[in-house]
Design a protein around this motif. Structure first.
Motif, short mmCIF file in Angstrom:
data_model
loop_
_atom_site.label_atom_id
_atom_site.label_comp_id
_atom_site.label_asym_id
_atom_site.label_seq_id
_atom_site.Cartn_x
_atom_site.Cartn_y
_atom_site.Cartn_z
N VAL A 203 -2.82 14.19 -6.78
CA VAL A 203 -3.27 13.22 -5.78
C VAL A 203 -2.54 11.89 -5.77
O VAL A 203 -2.51 11.20 -4.74
N LYS A 204 -1.93 11.50 -6.89
CA LYS A 204 -1.33 10.17 -6.90
C LYS A 204 -0.38 10.04 -8.09
O LYS A 204 -0.72 10.43 -9.21
N THR A 205 0.79 9.47 -7.82
CA THR A 205 1.69 9.17 -8.92
C THR A 205 1.07 8.12 -9.83
O THR A 205 0.32 7.25 -9.37
N CYS A 206 1.34 8.21 -11.11
CA CYS A 206 0.72 7.31 -12.08
C CYS A 206 1.60 6.08 -12.30
O CYS A 206 2.77 6.21 -12.67
N THR A 207 1.06 4.91 -12.03
CA THR A 207 1.79 3.67 -12.29
C THR A 207 1.58 3.28 -13.75
O THR A 207 0.48 3.39 -14.29
#
Length: 267
Positions: A203-207
């Motif tokens: 769902v989302k790239t990890c910052t």
């Protein structure tokens, strides 16, 4: 591709626990980040501020946890089914939690050299994922934002090829490590995967933040700011410095080290 590594963090920000298998629940892997250290006001304490926290090892047992740390006696901590009600805050979300036995608070406060408390997320706790990529009924543990984190071994290998000294995968605190990806950061382009019998939305790239500079073997930050400094040279985007992908489970089941990993949808 296959699942080459599988990790739990029973207490948020403490040492990784490598396991051979883990049940997948809505909030993430069973026993992963269901406990958390908080300050006297109930706000979460992490390795970002207290690198020494990564030296604490928590081992799940039937009754709760066993805590270990350098120079400390081991301590058994019972799951506080009827413990002290505590409002525990993670970033902008507040969760109804239960306080552990005061002996656990004293043990952690002694090791961390400041007053803290240990809290538990039980079945009566509920924390939704307040992100546009999530569904209305998606939930999460005490993890920063999403139930699981996946990183490919190829991504770490690509980073280590740029570093003066290689770093281990555990600098990035993944749950799932995937071996056999065809290129570094291949996971950036995955949107749905199956690991063994369980499906996940990617769902989302990890910052990434300063926590990646903490050496979990020493409980100290890297004086040169690595690997974050090198990551910033080639993985910076408008979202920040990225490495790995956040997942939300879309089915139940058990994942096991060695399971096949299949990409079901790509960007």
């Amino acid at each position: 591709m296959n699942l080459s590594g599988l990790y739990l963090y029973p207490i948020k920000s403490t040492a990784a626990l490598a396991v051979r298998e883990a049940a997948v629940e809505a909030q993430g892997l069973a026993n992963d980040r269901r406990w958390m250290v908080v300050n006297p006001a109930g706000r979460f304490v992490t390795g970002r501020e207290l690198a020494r926290l990564t030296l604490v090892r928590a081992r799940p047992v039937a009754e709760g946890l066993v805590l270990e740390a350098p120079g400390m006696p081991s301590l058994a901590v019972a799951t506080p089914d009827n413990g002290r009600p505590v409002d525990a805050t993670v970033w902008d979300s507040t969760v109804a939690a239960r306080g552990a036995d005061p002996a656990a608070d004293a043990w952690l406060s002694d090791f961390l050299l400041q007053p803290v408390r240990l809290v538990h997320m039980g079945p009566d706790s509920h924390r939704t994922i307040d992100e546009p990529q999530a569904r209305a009924d998606d939930t999460v543990s005490f993890a920063d934002g999403y139930p699981l984190l996946l990183i490919s071994q190829a991504s770490l290998d690509g980073l280590n090829a740029r570093l003066p000294q290689p770093v281990p995968m555990l600098r990035f605190r993944p749950n799932l490590v995937v071996g056999g990806a065809d290129a570094p950061h291949a996971e950036d382009h995955w949107r749905r995967v199956r690991v063994g019998e369980v499906e996940f939305d990617v769902v989302k790239t990890c910052t990434r933040c300063v926590f990646t500079t903490v050496d979990p073997q020493r409980g100290e930050r890297d004086p040169g700011g690595e690997p974050l400094r090198t990551l910033a040279s080639y993985r910076r985007s408008d979202k920040g410095i990225t490495f790995g992908q956040n997942l939300i489970p879309r089915s139940a089941g058990t994942v096991r080290a060695g399971d096949p990993v299949e990409v079901l949808a790509r960007a």
